[in-house]
Design a protein around this motif. Structure first.
Motif, PDB file in Angstrom:
ATOM      1  N   UNK A   5       0.838  -1.195   0.000  1.00 22.74           N
ATOM      2  CA  UNK A   5       0.000   0.000   0.000  1.00 22.74           C
ATOM      3  C   UNK A   5       0.874   1.246   0.000  1.00 22.74           C
ATOM      4  N   UNK A   6       0.441   2.274  -0.725  1.00 25.79           N
ATOM      5  CA  UNK A   6       1.222   3.505  -0.853  1.00 25.79           C
ATOM      6  C   UNK A   6       0.334   4.716  -0.651  1.00 25.79           C
ATOM      7  N   UNK A   7       0.771   5.637   0.234  1.00 22.34           N
ATOM      8  CA  UNK A   7       0.041   6.883   0.442  1.00 22.34           C
ATOM      9  C   UNK A   7       0.972   7.889   1.114  1.00 22.34           C
ATOM     10  N   UNK A   8       0.819   9.172   0.755  1.00 18.28           N
ATOM     11  CA  UNK A   8       1.635  10.221   1.359  1.00 18.28           C
ATOM     12  C   UNK A   8       1.251  10.481   2.813  1.00 18.28           C
ATOM     13  N   UNK A   9       0.022  10.163   3.185  1.00 17.71           N
ATOM     14  CA  UNK A   9      -0.481  10.470   4.523  1.00 17.71           C
ATOM     15  C   UNK A   9      -0.055   9.410   5.531  1.00 17.71           C
ATOM     16  N   UNK A  10       0.590   9.848   6.607  1.00 17.75           N
ATOM     17  CA  UNK A  10       0.980   8.910   7.667  1.00 17.75           C
ATOM     18  C   UNK A  10      -0.247   8.292   8.320  1.00 17.75           C
ATOM     19  N   UNK A  11      -1.301   9.093   8.490  1.00 17.58           N
ATOM     20  CA  UNK A  11      -2.521   8.576   9.088  1.00 17.58           C
ATOM     21  C   UNK A  11      -3.143   7.476   8.250  1.00 17.58           C
ATOM     22  N   UNK A  12      -3.165   7.675   6.956  1.00 15.14           N
ATOM     23  CA  UNK A  12      -3.752   6.665   6.083  1.00 15.14           C
ATOM     24  C   UNK A  12      -2.854   5.439   5.960  1.00 15.14           C
ATOM     25  N   UNK A  13      -1.553   5.624   6.037  1.00 14.75           N
ATOM     26  CA  UNK A  13      -0.667   4.458   6.023  1.00 14.75           C
ATOM     27  C   UNK A  13      -0.910   3.594   7.257  1.00 14.75           C
ATOM     28  N   UNK A  14      -1.155   4.247   8.403  1.00 20.03           N
ATOM     29  CA  UNK A  14      -1.452   3.492   9.626  1.00 20.03           C
ATOM     30  C   UNK A  14      -2.764   2.724   9.471  1.00 20.03           C
ATOM     31  N   UNK A  15      -3.768   3.343   8.851  1.00 16.79           N
ATOM     32  CA  UNK A  15      -5.031   2.652   8.614  1.00 16.79           C
ATOM     33  C   UNK A  15      -4.842   1.502   7.631  1.00 16.79           C
ATOM     34  N   UNK A  16      -3.972   1.685   6.641  1.00 18.31           N
ATOM     35  CA  UNK A  16      -3.701   0.613   5.687  1.00 18.31           C
ATOM     36  C   UNK A  16      -3.118  -0.608   6.395  1.00 18.31           C
ATOM     37  N   UNK A  17      -2.216  -0.383   7.325  1.00 15.96           N
ATOM     38  CA  UNK A  17      -1.676  -1.490   8.111  1.00 15.96           C
ATOM     39  C   UNK A  17      -2.767  -2.158   8.922  1.00 15.96           C
ATOM     40  N   UNK A  18      -3.634  -1.360   9.524  1.00 16.90           N
ATOM     41  CA  UNK A  18      -4.731  -1.908  10.327  1.00 16.90           C
ATOM     42  C   UNK A  18      -5.688  -2.732   9.474  1.00 16.90           C
ATOM     43  N   UNK A  19      -5.795  -2.396   8.189  1.00 14.72           N
ATOM     44  CA  UNK A  19      -6.674  -3.135   7.285  1.00 14.72           C
ATOM     45  C   UNK A  19      -6.014  -4.371   6.699  1.00 14.72           C
ATOM     46  N   UNK A  20      -4.720  -4.566   6.975  1.00 13.98           N
ATOM     47  CA  UNK A  20      -4.066  -5.802   6.560  1.00 13.98           C
ATOM     48  C   UNK A  20      -2.940  -5.679   5.566  1.00 13.98           C
ATOM     49  N   UNK A  21      -2.556  -4.461   5.154  1.00 15.15           N
ATOM     50  CA  UNK A  21      -1.459  -4.322   4.196  1.00 15.15           C
ATOM     51  C   UNK A  21      -0.179  -4.926   4.761  1.00 15.15           C
ATOM     52  N   UNK A  22       0.545  -5.666   3.927  1.00 14.28           N
ATOM     53  CA  UNK A  22       1.771  -6.326   4.368  1.00 14.28           C
ATOM     54  C   UNK A  22       2.977  -5.402   4.313  1.00 14.28           C
ATOM     55  N   UNK A  23       2.966  -4.462   3.388  1.00 11.57           N
ATOM     56  CA  UNK A  23       4.038  -3.477   3.261  1.00 11.57           C
ATOM     57  C   UNK A  23       3.407  -2.129   2.969  1.00 11.57           C
ATOM     58  N   UNK A  24       3.754  -1.131   3.760  1.00 13.70           N
ATOM     59  CA  UNK A  24       3.200   0.212   3.591  1.00 13.70           C
ATOM     60  C   UNK A  24       4.326   1.167   3.224  1.00 13.70           C
ATOM     61  N   UNK A  25       4.113   1.961   2.186  1.00 10.86           N
ATOM     62  CA  UNK A  25       5.166   2.793   1.620  1.00 10.86           C
ATOM     63  C   UNK A  25       4.748   4.258   1.621  1.00 10.86           C
ATOM     64  N   UNK A  26       5.676   5.129   1.998  1.00  9.21           N
ATOM     65  CA  UNK A  26       5.513   6.569   1.839  1.00  9.21           C
ATOM     66  C   UNK A  26       6.180   6.952   0.523  1.00  9.21           C
ATOM     67  N   UNK A  27       5.412   7.285  -0.525  1.00 15.92           N
ATOM     68  CA  UNK A  27       6.012   7.568  -1.831  1.00 15.92           C
ATOM     69  C   UNK A  27       6.904   8.805  -1.835  1.00 15.92           C
ATOM     70  N   UNK A  28       6.860   9.606  -0.764  1.00 25.48           N
ATOM     71  CA  UNK A  28       7.759  10.763  -0.687  1.00 25.48           C
ATOM     72  C   UNK A  28       9.190  10.332  -0.411  1.00 25.48           C
ATOM     73  N   UNK A  29       9.367   9.161   0.190  1.00 26.48           N
ATOM     74  CA  UNK A  29      10.715   8.695   0.554  1.00 26.48           C
ATOM     75  C   UNK A  29      11.064   7.349  -0.043  1.00 26.48           C
ATOM     76  N   UNK A  30      10.082   6.614  -0.515  1.00 28.05           N
ATOM     77  CA  UNK A  30      10.319   5.283  -1.051  1.00 28.05           C
ATOM     78  C   UNK A  30       9.375   5.067  -2.221  1.00 28.05           C
ATOM     79  N   UNK A  31       9.470   3.912  -2.845  1.00 35.11           N
ATOM     80  CA  UNK A  31       8.637   3.637  -4.001  1.00 35.11           C
ATOM     81  C   UNK A  31       7.939   2.289  -3.823  1.00 35.11           C
ATOM     82  N   UNK A  32       6.669   2.207  -4.178  1.00 41.56           N
ATOM     83  CA  UNK A  32       5.998   0.910  -4.116  1.00 41.56           C
ATOM     84  C   UNK A  32       6.550  -0.080  -5.126  1.00 41.56           C
TER      85      UNK A  32
END
Length: 387
Positions: free
Chosen positions: A193-220
């Motif tokens: 899962x990829x999103x610029x928002x830290x809040x949404x990345x945390x929700x993505x993990x809570x929903x089951x994402x195995x790897x969460x990426x901040x596209x500002x610093x990394x790439x999916x």
């Protein structure tokens, strides 16, 4: 009854006529109604959307000059029936419904047309045959998520994602989160899962994402660069082809062409990941087509309201499969409802706030900040004004 109307982008609480159920319709007392991203779009892009929808045959989509009661994600209790109904459920039964009704012989989209007022109100009309009883013990706060999660299930099914496939979700707003949840519910082992928002990345993990990426610093896409399973350079496909043919042609009398076709049917030939574009802004399709591995299947779920471009030559050279999705069918809707009831989908991360009718305008403002909220519900019986 009291409802929230939208006119010229302005939201206000007003007294509107009580809905009267027509043939085959059921009257519901609204318990909860979700605020959807489509509602946010319709508020400010109604005229453009109406033009686009008219081009495919629906001419009653709301326009900015109309006064419309929004709300197509609703859960309520049966308050009455119109003529020609089966009256299957006792009054007070909790149900959810596909947001579509027939009025004056024409199909209307509930909550997105002045001819079909939606669930930002004390009551709403639903089609009896399109309504489904909420399983015992399932609260309205969870049941109301059936509609948006059915959209996600439809997208996942259209993506034809296998358990061993890698799925990439770009954008972790409510629909992206729903796609993540449905991917895991259907058995997909690896979800990025990829999103610029830290809040949404945390929700993505809570929903089951195995790897969460901040596209500002990394790439999916970085994990694919070292992958032996997915090809990132077009010449690599030709290299694999020569290697396979070298081996096959060494076997005497082997009908290698049958072997290749059998391998393709068994899924043993090269394939790419499945990417879900859940952002809906210009340039996203081009970014994905350019960066994704060869043979990627792209499922476009996000609604882009502006003209967009991408380079077909790049997509052709990489054999990218591009699919667009809309809505769901009744079977997907029912399956979603029962998966929620069975706990197969964890809906807890989705709802981040609840307001009464007087708080709807504040909720729309709050949803503009991805760090604060994902899904805000409306409870018409509540006096809460802030989510």
């Amino acid at each position: 009854m009291r409802a929230v109307t939208c006119h010229e982008t302005q939201l206000e609480v007003a007294e509107v006529p009580d809905p009267v159920p027509g043939p085959g319709q059921v009257l519901l007392d609204v318990e909860r109604c979700g605020i959807c991203g489509s509602d946010l779009h319709a508020r400010v892009h109604a005229d453009q959307t109406a033009d686009d929808v008219a081009a495919v045959g629906y001419h009653d989509f709301m326009r900015s000059s109309h006064t419309v009661v929004l709300g197509h994600e609703f859960c309520g209790t049966v308050a009455g029936y119109g003529p020609d109904c089966r009256k299957k459920w006792p009054l007070g039964t909790r149900v959810v419904s596909l947001p579509i009704i027939r009025r004056d012989g024409e199909i209307q989209l509930t909550g997105l047309s002045a001819k079909a007022p939606g669930g930002y109100a004390q009551q709403v009309l639903a089609t009896e045959s399109m309504s489904m009883r909420v399983p015992a013990g399932l609260e309205a706060d969870a049941a109301v998520l059936t509609e948006p999660l059915a959209v996600a299930l439809h997208a996942v099914r259209r993506g034809e994602v296998g358990p061993k496939d890698t799925a990439v979700v770009i954008g972790c707003g409510p629909i992206g989160l729903g796609v993540i949840a449905m991917l895991k519910a259907t058995g997909v082992r690896t979800v990025i899962a990829s999103d610029f928002s830290a809040g949404r990345r945390a929700l993505a993990q809570a929903c089951g994402a195995d790897l969460v990426v901040d596209p500002a610093t990394d790439s999916p896409w970085s994990s694919f660069a070292q992958s032996k399973r997915y090809l990132t350079e077009s010449i690599g496909l030709a290299d694999r082809g020569i290697t396979a043919m070298d081996k096959l042609r060494r076997v005497p009398y082997l009908p290698w062409w049958h072997v290749l076709r059998a391998a393709d049917k068994l899924g043993a030939t090269p394939r790419g990941p499945v990417v879900f574009e859940c952002v809906g802004v210009p340039g996203m399709i081009e970014q994905i087509v350019t960066a994704a591995p060869l043979l990627t299947r792209v499922v476009v779920v996000g609604v882009c309201m502006a003209p967009d471009t991408f380079r077909p030559s790049v997509a052709i050279n990489k054999e990218v499969d591009l699919r667009f999705v809309f809505g769901y069918d009744p079977a997907e809707f029912r399956q979603t409802l029962h998966w929620i009831a069975e706990g197969k989908i964890n809906v807890a991360p989705f709802v981040t706030g609840t307001v009464g009718l007087e708080g709807v305008a504040n909720a729309f403002d709050a949803l503009g900040d991805p760090e604060r909220h994902a899904k805000i519900l409306i409870d018409p019986s509540s006096g809460r004004t802030q989510p």
